[in-house]
Design a protein around this motif. Sequence first.
Motif, PDB file in Angstrom:
ATOM      1  N   SER A  24       0.827  -1.211   0.000  1.00  0.00           N
ATOM      2  CA  SER A  24       0.000   0.000   0.000  1.00  0.00           C
ATOM      3  C   SER A  24       0.860   1.259   0.000  1.00  0.00           C
ATOM      4  O   SER A  24       0.578   2.215  -0.723  1.00  0.00           O
ATOM      5  N   THR A  25       1.915   1.250   0.806  1.00  0.00           N
ATOM      6  CA  THR A  25       2.812   2.399   0.894  1.00  0.00           C
ATOM      7  C   THR A  25       3.491   2.662  -0.444  1.00  0.00           C
ATOM      8  O   THR A  25       3.586   3.810  -0.890  1.00  0.00           O
ATOM      9  N   ILE A  26       3.927   1.601  -1.095  1.00  0.00           N
ATOM     10  CA  ILE A  26       4.573   1.744  -2.399  1.00  0.00           C
ATOM     11  C   ILE A  26       3.600   2.318  -3.419  1.00  0.00           C
ATOM     12  O   ILE A  26       3.893   3.305  -4.096  1.00  0.00           O
ATOM     13  N   SER A  27       2.428   1.707  -3.530  1.00  0.00           N
ATOM     14  CA  SER A  27       1.475   2.152  -4.534  1.00  0.00           C
ATOM     15  C   SER A  27       1.031   3.594  -4.297  1.00  0.00           C
ATOM     16  O   SER A  27       1.035   4.413  -5.214  1.00  0.00           O
ATOM     17  N   TYR A  28       0.656   3.911  -3.069  1.00  0.00           N
ATOM     18  CA  TYR A  28       0.145   5.245  -2.758  1.00  0.00           C
ATOM     19  C   TYR A  28       1.184   6.333  -3.035  1.00  0.00           C
ATOM     20  O   TYR A  28       0.862   7.384  -3.588  1.00  0.00           O
ATOM     21  N   ASN A  29       2.419   6.072  -2.652  1.00  0.00           N
ATOM     22  CA  ASN A  29       3.466   7.092  -2.766  1.00  0.00           C
ATOM     23  C   ASN A  29       4.167   7.136  -4.120  1.00  0.00           C
ATOM     24  O   ASN A  29       4.718   8.176  -4.478  1.00  0.00           O
ATOM     25  N   LEU A  30       4.160   6.033  -4.866  1.00  0.00           N
ATOM     26  CA  LEU A  30       4.971   5.986  -6.090  1.00  0.00           C
ATOM     27  C   LEU A  30       4.189   5.663  -7.367  1.00  0.00           C
ATOM     28  O   LEU A  30       4.778   5.709  -8.455  1.00  0.00           O
ATOM     29  N   GLU A  31       2.924   5.328  -7.247  1.00  0.00           N
ATOM     30  CA  GLU A  31       2.134   4.983  -8.433  1.00  0.00           C
ATOM     31  C   GLU A  31       0.916   5.909  -8.539  1.00  0.00           C
ATOM     32  O   GLU A  31      -0.199   5.519  -8.195  1.00  0.00           O
ATOM     33  N   PRO A  32       1.108   7.114  -9.044  1.00  0.00           N
ATOM     34  CA  PRO A  32      -0.003   8.075  -9.091  1.00  0.00           C
ATOM     35  C   PRO A  32      -1.171   7.630  -9.963  1.00  0.00           C
ATOM     36  O   PRO A  32      -2.291   8.104  -9.782  1.00  0.00           O
ATOM     37  N   ASN A  33      -0.948   6.715 -10.874  1.00  0.00           N
ATOM     38  CA  ASN A  33      -2.025   6.256 -11.757  1.00  0.00           C
ATOM     39  C   ASN A  33      -2.679   4.974 -11.270  1.00  0.00           C
ATOM     40  O   ASN A  33      -3.447   4.356 -12.008  1.00  0.00           O
ATOM     41  N   GLY A  34      -2.355   4.542 -10.052  1.00  0.00           N
ATOM     42  CA  GLY A  34      -3.029   3.385  -9.478  1.00  0.00           C
ATOM     43  C   GLY A  34      -2.138   2.174  -9.302  1.00  0.00           C
ATOM     44  O   GLY A  34      -1.024   2.089  -9.842  1.00  0.00           O
ATOM     45  N   TRP A  35      -2.623   1.239  -8.526  1.00  0.00           N
ATOM     46  CA  TRP A  35      -1.935   0.005  -8.130  1.00  0.00           C
ATOM     47  C   TRP A  35      -1.411  -0.758  -9.352  1.00  0.00           C
ATOM     48  O   TRP A  35      -2.184  -1.120 -10.242  1.00  0.00           O
ATOM     49  N   GLY A  36      -0.121  -0.962  -9.388  1.00  0.00           N
ATOM     50  CA  GLY A  36       0.499  -1.771 -10.431  1.00  0.00           C
ATOM     51  C   GLY A  36       0.764  -1.072 -11.742  1.00  0.00           C
ATOM     52  O   GLY A  36       1.265  -1.685 -12.683  1.00  0.00           O
ATOM     53  N   THR A  37       0.464   0.216 -11.824  1.00  0.00           N
ATOM     54  CA  THR A  37       0.651   0.915 -13.095  1.00  0.00           C
ATOM     55  C   THR A  37       2.110   1.227 -13.393  1.00  0.00           C
ATOM     56  O   THR A  37       2.498   1.327 -14.555  1.00  0.00           O
ATOM     57  N   LYS A  38       2.927   1.360 -12.347  1.00  0.00           N
ATOM     58  CA  LYS A  38       4.347   1.657 -12.556  1.00  0.00           C
ATOM     59  C   LYS A  38       5.228   0.438 -12.270  1.00  0.00           C
ATOM     60  O   LYS A  38       6.288   0.272 -12.875  1.00  0.00           O
ATOM     61  N   TYR A  39       4.788  -0.405 -11.340  1.00  0.00           N
ATOM     62  CA  TYR A  39       5.571  -1.572 -10.927  1.00  0.00           C
ATOM     63  C   TYR A  39       4.737  -2.851 -11.053  1.00  0.00           C
ATOM     64  O   TYR A  39       4.332  -3.451 -10.061  1.00  0.00           O
ATOM     65  N   PRO A  40       4.481  -3.263 -12.283  1.00  0.00           N
ATOM     66  CA  PRO A  40       3.571  -4.395 -12.485  1.00  0.00           C
ATOM     67  C   PRO A  40       4.092  -5.743 -11.978  1.00  0.00           C
ATOM     68  O   PRO A  40       3.287  -6.591 -11.570  1.00  0.00           O
ATOM     69  N   PHE A  41       5.396  -5.952 -11.983  1.00  0.00           N
ATOM     70  CA  PHE A  41       5.902  -7.258 -11.556  1.00  0.00           C
ATOM     71  C   PHE A  41       5.752  -7.432 -10.043  1.00  0.00           C
ATOM     72  O   PHE A  41       5.377  -8.497  -9.568  1.00  0.00           O
ATOM     73  N   LEU A  42       5.994  -6.374  -9.299  1.00  0.00           N
ATOM     74  CA  LEU A  42       5.828  -6.429  -7.849  1.00  0.00           C
ATOM     75  C   LEU A  42       4.352  -6.321  -7.463  1.00  0.00           C
ATOM     76  O   LEU A  42       3.832  -7.162  -6.735  1.00  0.00           O
ATOM     77  N   MET A  43       3.707  -5.283  -7.953  1.00  0.00           N
ATOM     78  CA  MET A  43       2.387  -4.916  -7.454  1.00  0.00           C
ATOM     79  C   MET A  43       1.248  -5.751  -8.035  1.00  0.00           C
ATOM     80  O   MET A  43       0.194  -5.847  -7.401  1.00  0.00           O
ATOM     81  N   LYS A  44       1.434  -6.303  -9.192  1.00  0.00           N
ATOM     82  CA  LYS A  44       0.366  -7.130  -9.782  1.00  0.00           C
ATOM     83  C   LYS A  44       0.721  -8.608  -9.748  1.00  0.00           C
ATOM     84  O   LYS A  44       0.028  -9.413  -9.138  1.00  0.00           O
ATOM     85  N   ARG A  45       1.815  -8.966 -10.392  1.00  0.00           N
ATOM     86  CA  ARG A  45       2.137 -10.390 -10.522  1.00  0.00           C
ATOM     87  C   ARG A  45       2.535 -11.028  -9.192  1.00  0.00           C
ATOM     88  O   ARG A  45       1.955 -12.035  -8.804  1.00  0.00           O
ATOM     89  N   LEU A  46       3.516 -10.459  -8.495  1.00  0.00           N
ATOM     90  CA  LEU A  46       3.920 -11.071  -7.235  1.00  0.00           C
ATOM     91  C   LEU A  46       2.821 -10.919  -6.187  1.00  0.00           C
ATOM     92  O   LEU A  46       2.517 -11.863  -5.473  1.00  0.00           O
ATOM     93  N   TYR A  47       2.210  -9.745  -6.101  1.00  0.00           N
ATOM     94  CA  TYR A  47       1.162  -9.523  -5.103  1.00  0.00           C
ATOM     95  C   TYR A  47       0.013 -10.512  -5.285  1.00  0.00           C
ATOM     96  O   TYR A  47      -0.599 -10.936  -4.304  1.00  0.00           O
ATOM     97  N   SER A  48      -0.266 -10.902  -6.514  1.00  0.00           N
ATOM     98  CA  SER A  48      -1.342 -11.866  -6.748  1.00  0.00           C
ATOM     99  C   SER A  48      -0.939 -13.274  -6.319  1.00  0.00           C
ATOM    100  O   SER A  48      -1.770 -14.175  -6.313  1.00  0.00           O
TER     101      SER A  48
END
Length: 137
Positions: A24-48
């Motif tokens: 949550s901290t990563i997405s909120y502070n570093l992904e202004p366009n939403g969860w997984g938009t900038k860091y898809p491997f961490l925030m989408k693939r691994l998180y899933s």
Amino acid sequence: MVGLSASYFWFPVGTGNFLHAFFSTISYNLEPNGWGTKYPFLMKRLYSGNLENKFVPALLEEVKEIRNLLEAIPPSKVIWDIEDLSKQPPWGNDISPEITSLANYFANNRGEDLFELFKRAIQTAIDYDLDLKIKSL
């Protein structure tokens, strides 16, 4: 208890809420366009739950960049739950003076820096040609 798993290698993170706070901290502070938009491997693939080995090197690059960017953000910007911004860490603002930014805010109950733990898990997955997973014990 949740952690990262690369086959039989286990890297303990902590509670599910703690890991969710990290993401949550990563997405909120570093992904202004939403969860997984900038860091898809961490925030989408691994998180899933599972990141295939062929994407693990890209994950390492994402984690390095995230840590570098979080060094400029004070610990007061921690997000405990991106779905409910009113939620606060169980310890509130009572943190060690050694915590100087969001880059060193997160540590597991063994005192291991979460970014270092992630890097060790990722490197293990690379070295042994393994998928990386988030698992619950």
